[in-house]
Write a protein that holds these residues in place. Structure first.
Motif, PDB file in Angstrom:
ATOM      1  N   TYR A  63       9.946  -0.958   4.398  1.00 42.59           N
ATOM      2  CA  TYR A  63       8.919  -1.210   5.406  1.00 42.59           C
ATOM      3  C   TYR A  63       7.599  -0.635   4.914  1.00 42.59           C
ATOM      4  CZ  TYR A  63       9.496   3.680   6.721  1.00 42.59           C
ATOM      5  OH  TYR A  63       9.552   5.042   6.694  1.00 42.59           O
ATOM      6  N   LEU A  64       6.529  -1.162   5.467  1.00 41.51           N
ATOM      7  CA  LEU A  64       5.190  -0.734   5.065  1.00 41.51           C
ATOM      8  C   LEU A  64       4.382  -0.449   6.318  1.00 41.51           C
ATOM      9  CD1 LEU A  64       3.064  -0.505   2.717  1.00 41.51           C
ATOM     10  CD2 LEU A  64       2.485  -2.893   3.188  1.00 41.51           C
ATOM     11  N   VAL A  65       3.802   0.753   6.395  1.00 44.99           N
ATOM     12  CA  VAL A  65       2.921   1.092   7.514  1.00 44.99           C
ATOM     13  C   VAL A  65       1.490   0.756   7.092  1.00 44.99           C
ATOM     14  CG1 VAL A  65       1.999   2.978   8.917  1.00 44.99           C
ATOM     15  CG2 VAL A  65       4.457   2.866   8.422  1.00 44.99           C
ATOM     16  N   VAL A  66       0.849  -0.114   7.870  1.00 48.78           N
ATOM     17  CA  VAL A  66      -0.513  -0.548   7.559  1.00 48.78           C
ATOM     18  C   VAL A  66      -1.435  -0.102   8.687  1.00 48.78           C
ATOM     19  CG1 VAL A  66      -2.011  -2.558   7.214  1.00 48.78           C
ATOM     20  CG2 VAL A  66       0.276  -2.538   6.213  1.00 48.78           C
ATOM     21  N   LEU A  67      -2.517   0.578   8.323  1.00 49.41           N
ATOM     22  CA  LEU A  67      -3.472   1.099   9.304  1.00 49.41           C
ATOM     23  C   LEU A  67      -4.684   0.176   9.331  1.00 49.41           C
ATOM     24  CD1 LEU A  67      -3.113   4.828   8.206  1.00 49.41           C
ATOM     25  CD2 LEU A  67      -1.893   3.629  10.047  1.00 49.41           C
ATOM     26  N   THR A  68      -4.842  -0.534  10.427  1.00 47.89           N
ATOM     27  CA  THR A  68      -5.814  -1.628  10.505  1.00 47.89           C
ATOM     28  C   THR A  68      -7.218  -1.171  10.915  1.00 47.89           C
ATOM     29  OG1 THR A  68      -5.284  -2.069  12.820  1.00 47.89           O
ATOM     30  CG2 THR A  68      -3.969  -3.239  11.167  1.00 47.89           C
ATOM     31  N   LYS A  69      -8.155  -2.078  10.717  1.00 47.31           N
ATOM     32  CA  LYS A  69      -9.564  -1.932  11.140  1.00 47.31           C
ATOM     33  C   LYS A  69     -10.218  -0.694  10.535  1.00 47.31           C
ATOM     34  CE  LYS A  69      -8.435  -4.044  15.613  1.00 47.31           C
ATOM     35  NZ  LYS A  69      -8.724  -4.102  17.042  1.00 47.31           N
ATOM     36  N   CYS A  70      -9.853  -0.370   9.275  1.00 45.57           N
ATOM     37  CA  CYS A  70     -10.350   0.870   8.664  1.00 45.57           C
ATOM     38  C   CYS A  70     -11.851   0.818   8.425  1.00 45.57           C
ATOM     39  CB  CYS A  70      -9.599   1.183   7.369  1.00 45.57           C
ATOM     40  SG  CYS A  70     -10.025   0.105   6.012  1.00 45.57           S
ATOM     41  N   ASP A  71     -12.446  -0.393   8.505  1.00 46.66           N
ATOM     42  CA  ASP A  71     -13.912  -0.472   8.341  1.00 46.66           C
ATOM     43  C   ASP A  71     -14.638   0.283   9.449  1.00 46.66           C
ATOM     44  OD1 ASP A  71     -14.686  -2.846  10.493  1.00 46.66           O
ATOM     45  OD2 ASP A  71     -12.721  -3.126   9.596  1.00 46.66           O
ATOM     46  N   LYS A  72     -13.910   0.569  10.541  1.00 45.26           N
ATOM     47  CA  LYS A  72     -14.545   1.289  11.646  1.00 45.26           C
ATOM     48  C   LYS A  72     -14.577   2.799  11.408  1.00 45.26           C
ATOM     49  CE  LYS A  72     -13.729  -2.089  15.225  1.00 45.26           C
ATOM     50  NZ  LYS A  72     -14.029  -2.291  16.627  1.00 45.26           N
ATOM     51  N   LEU A  73     -13.980   3.233  10.293  1.00 44.65           N
ATOM     52  CA  LEU A  73     -13.915   4.669   9.999  1.00 44.65           C
ATOM     53  C   LEU A  73     -14.730   5.005   8.752  1.00 44.65           C
ATOM     54  CD1 LEU A  73     -10.077   5.347  10.462  1.00 44.65           C
ATOM     55  CD2 LEU A  73     -11.905   5.686  12.120  1.00 44.65           C
ATOM     56  N   SER A  74     -15.265   6.233   8.724  1.00 46.70           N
ATOM     57  CA  SER A  74     -15.933   6.722   7.519  1.00 46.70           C
ATOM     58  C   SER A  74     -14.847   7.033   6.480  1.00 46.70           C
ATOM     59  CB  SER A  74     -16.723   7.993   7.835  1.00 46.70           C
ATOM     60  OG  SER A  74     -15.806   9.035   8.150  1.00 46.70           O
ATOM     61  N   LYS A  75     -15.257   7.257   5.259  1.00 44.20           N
ATOM     62  CA  LYS A  75     -14.279   7.585   4.191  1.00 44.20           C
ATOM     63  C   LYS A  75     -13.454   8.823   4.574  1.00 44.20           C
ATOM     64  CE  LYS A  75     -14.738   4.593   0.793  1.00 44.20           C
ATOM     65  NZ  LYS A  75     -14.244   3.437   1.556  1.00 44.20           N
ATOM     66  N   ASN A  76     -14.137   9.794   5.127  1.00 42.57           N
ATOM     67  CA  ASN A  76     -13.468  11.025   5.525  1.00 42.57           C
ATOM     68  C   ASN A  76     -12.441  10.754   6.641  1.00 42.57           C
ATOM     69  OD1 ASN A  76     -12.944  13.738   5.699  1.00 42.57           O
ATOM     70  ND2 ASN A  76     -14.620  14.125   7.144  1.00 42.57           N
ATOM     71  N   GLU A  77     -12.859   9.958   7.616  1.00 39.24           N
ATOM     72  CA  GLU A  77     -11.943   9.616   8.718  1.00 39.24           C
ATOM     73  C   GLU A  77     -10.763   8.782   8.210  1.00 39.24           C
ATOM     74  OE1 GLU A  77     -15.091   9.352  12.468  1.00 39.24           O
ATOM     75  OE2 GLU A  77     -14.908   7.667  11.079  1.00 39.24           O
TER      76      GLU A  77
END
Ligand code: GDP
Length: 199
Positions: free
Chosen positions: A138-152
């Motif tokens: 299985y693969l956990v994918v964290l979506t909409k990462c463009d809404k976060l800064s690099k640090n976040e």
């Protein structure tokens, strides 16, 4: 690449007969599943098919023929895994998905989508723990990462890695910016080649 909606399955007896690999995709409504599938498949509005009324309580099959790779099915499990402690899991639809995931030879792997901005809830952890016990990749994918800064983004990866659950390192994705698409294809290729082991 060709990709098209095949059918909605309401009972195991209606599963497609063509024995090609199946990759299941699960995520809460609004997590960005349709946008990400469309990005992966290079389509504009394919995955929305499964959100039309009557198609949200079943397994939705998409037939995909990527360039230079053999065909496979994406199997959309709408909302599955996110109502484990509620009544929903005990209804027919929850049972159908449980029965499908319990079949010996299908699906080959599961992609579980979570919003990168969120904290994992107890229900999310249960679902990820269950995937770990399931015995297939299985693969956990964290979506909409463009809404976060690099640090976040780095913090998000950290909080979803859930050491105690032995989660494979999650990956970040953004349908908007095309982030994560190559990694998801790479994972699919490895699963299909039988090279990707369960956790
Ligand atoms: P689904 O219900 O899981 O199929 O989610 P959708 O793909 O319909 O997306 C839900 C909302 O999130 C829509 O308003 C999308 O425009 C937005 N969205 C989806 N993916 C992204 C992404 O990668 N980045 C951003 N910023 N918004 C996204």
């Amino acid at each position: 690449m060709d990709a098209h909606f095949v059918k909605s399955v309401f009972a195991l007896k209606d599963l497609p007969n063509d024995r090609i690999p199946e990759i299941a995709v699960a995520g809460k409504s609004n997590v960005g599943k349709s946008s990400l599938l469309n990005k992966i498949l290079n389509k504009r509005s394919l995955a929305k098919t499964s959100q039309t009324p009557g198609k949200t309580r079943c397994l939705n099959f998409f037939h995909v023929t990527p360039e230079k790779r053999g065909p496979f099915h994406f199997v959309d499990l709408p909302g599955y895994g996110f109502a484990k402690v509620s009544q929903t899991m005990r209804d027919e639809w929850g049972k159908l998905i449980d029965a499908y995931l319990a079949l010996n030879d299908r699906p080959s792997g599961v992609i579980a989508l979570f919003d990168a901005r969120r904290e994992p809830t107890d229900v999310d952890m249960d679902w990820i723990a269950w995937l770990g016990e399931w015995g297939r990749p299985y693969l956990v994918v964290l979506t909409k990462c463009d809404k976060l800064s690099k640090n976040e983004q780095a913090q998000s990866i950290k909080r979803w890695t859930l050491d105690e659950l032995k989660v494979h390192k999650p990956i970040l994705s953004s349908a908007q910016e095309g982030i994560g698409v190559d990694k998801i294809w790479q994972w699919i290729d490895e699963v299909r080649a039988g090279r990707k082991k369960a956790a």
